[in-house]
Design an enzyme around this catalytic site. Structure first.
Site, mmCIF file in Angstrom:
data_model
loop_
_atom_site.group_PDB
_atom_site.id
_atom_site.type_symbol
_atom_site.label_atom_id
_atom_site.label_comp_id
_atom_site.label_asym_id
_atom_site.label_seq_id
_atom_site.Cartn_x
_atom_site.Cartn_y
_atom_site.Cartn_z
ATOM 1 N N TRP A 113 -7.541 5.781 -24.905
ATOM 2 C CA TRP A 113 -8.540 6.749 -24.433
ATOM 3 C C TRP A 113 -7.851 7.695 -23.460
ATOM 4 O O TRP A 113 -7.043 7.238 -22.644
ATOM 5 C CB TRP A 113 -9.658 5.978 -23.719
ATOM 6 C CG TRP A 113 -10.767 6.794 -23.136
ATOM 7 C CD1 TRP A 113 -11.961 7.098 -23.725
ATOM 8 C CD2 TRP A 113 -10.813 7.363 -21.818
ATOM 9 N NE1 TRP A 113 -12.738 7.839 -22.868
ATOM 10 C CE2 TRP A 113 -12.057 8.017 -21.683
ATOM 11 C CE3 TRP A 113 -9.930 7.405 -20.742
ATOM 12 C CZ2 TRP A 113 -12.442 8.684 -20.532
ATOM 13 C CZ3 TRP A 113 -10.299 8.082 -19.582
ATOM 14 C CH2 TRP A 113 -11.539 8.712 -19.485
ATOM 15 N N MET B 200 -7.111 1.153 -24.468
ATOM 16 C CA MET B 200 -8.428 0.838 -25.020
ATOM 17 C C MET B 200 -8.321 0.208 -26.393
ATOM 18 O O MET B 200 -9.153 -0.620 -26.785
ATOM 19 C CB MET B 200 -9.268 2.116 -25.091
ATOM 20 C CG MET B 200 -10.637 1.894 -25.690
ATOM 21 S SD MET B 200 -11.609 3.401 -25.868
ATOM 22 C CE MET B 200 -13.106 2.676 -26.561
ATOM 23 N N HIS C 182 1.493 3.470 -17.268
ATOM 24 C CA HIS C 182 0.558 3.193 -18.358
ATOM 25 C C HIS C 182 1.044 3.830 -19.662
ATOM 26 O O HIS C 182 1.077 3.179 -20.696
ATOM 27 C CB HIS C 182 -0.830 3.717 -17.990
ATOM 28 C CG HIS C 182 -1.905 3.259 -18.911
ATOM 29 N ND1 HIS C 182 -2.216 1.928 -19.098
ATOM 30 C CD2 HIS C 182 -2.755 3.955 -19.720
ATOM 31 C CE1 HIS C 182 -3.204 1.818 -19.966
ATOM 32 N NE2 HIS C 182 -3.546 3.031 -20.361
#
Length: 276
Positions: free
Chosen positions: A32, A99, A256
């Site tokens: 996402w 996600m 991330h």
């Protein structure tokens, strides 16, 4: 352009996908608020190593249709299931980023992992994002509520700055350019506004802890120890405790968005794992 069309949910959907190469199939499930294009750095490596690679856009994102509702994880896993059936795939490796780890785990819960032989969770939100009494390392609820409130009032403003933290950009300017941030902003800003909000509600609130036991295939877990979006102690570390047959790799200094900043390390781990 290839689309999967199905009417299994409350609303009919068209799921856009790209299908490259031959050999053992690998399905890449994006995070996402991006699209299948986030896997650019992995698709070429996997195809050149002899795998068939399918990367698709989650409903509401990229070129897929934008229904008003049905963004819970069972609806999303159903899209994945229909894609596997549509392409008549077997012996599949599922790779979920951020996600996308939720679709991977929910697929095992809802479909018993049928046709899947391996799984990989990359910088995944699994098993629980929110901070709880029994999940103290999670994200405080007030922070999650703030994200959702901002998405409803200033989605574009939120997305403009989101990916700087996604990649720990200031620490990784030697690994990526500022144009990468512009590229991601373009992708994210063109996603469905309602999908952006509802998908965020799904990843922010879904508790997969009791579902980890359903993942019954060899699973690779990869995370960065500098992930500011999904801290590894509340995600990868917990997933490794709950999934029986797993290989856990923590990449030092990786943010991330390690699929971009630490592309070569991630690709090596994926290739080694899938080849086995």
């Amino acid at each position: 352009m290839p689309f999967l069309k199905h009417n299994e949910g409350k609303e009919p959907v068209r799921i856009f996908y790209q299908d490259y190469g031959d050999g053992k199939p690998v399905i890449l499930i994006h995070g996402w608020p991006l699209s299948h294009q986030a896997w650019e750095g992995q698709v070429q490596s996997l195809v050149e190593d002899g795998f068939r690679v399918i990367a698709y856009d989650r409903r509401g994102f990229g070129r897929s249709s934008q229904p008003w509702g049905d963004y819970d994880y069972s609806a999303l896993a159903q899209d994945l299931r229909q894609l596997i059936l549509h392409l008549k795939l077997d012996d599949v490796t599922l790779v979920g980023f951020s996600m996308g780890g939720g679709e991977v785990v929910r697929y095992f819960t809802d479909y018993g992992g049928e046709r899947v032989s391996k799984a990989a969770l990359v910088a995944s939100i699994i098993p629980l994002v929110a901070q709880k009494t029994d999940n103290p390392e999670g994200v405080p609820q007030k922070n999650l509520d703030g994200i959702l409130a901002t998405l409803k009032t200033d989605r574009i403003g939120f997305l403009k700055d989101f990916h700087r933290n996604f990649y720990n950009y200031d620490e990784n300017t030697d690994k990526m350019s500022e144009m990468n941030l512009d590229y991601d902003f373009s992708i994210a800003s063109h996603a469905s506004p309602i999908a952006t909000i509802k998908a965020a509600e799904a990843w922010a609130s879904t508790d997969f802890r009791n579902e980890l036991k359903n993942v019954n295939v060899p699973t690779l877990i990869v995370h960065g120890d500098a992930d500011n979006i999904v801290p590894y102690k509340s995600s990868a570390e917990q997933a490794a405790k709950g999934i029986a047959d797993n290989t856990y790799k923590l990449i030092k200094g990786a943010p991330h968005g390690l699929n971009l900043t630490h592309r070569e390390q991630l690709n090596e781990l994926l290739l080694e794992f899938i080849r086995k």
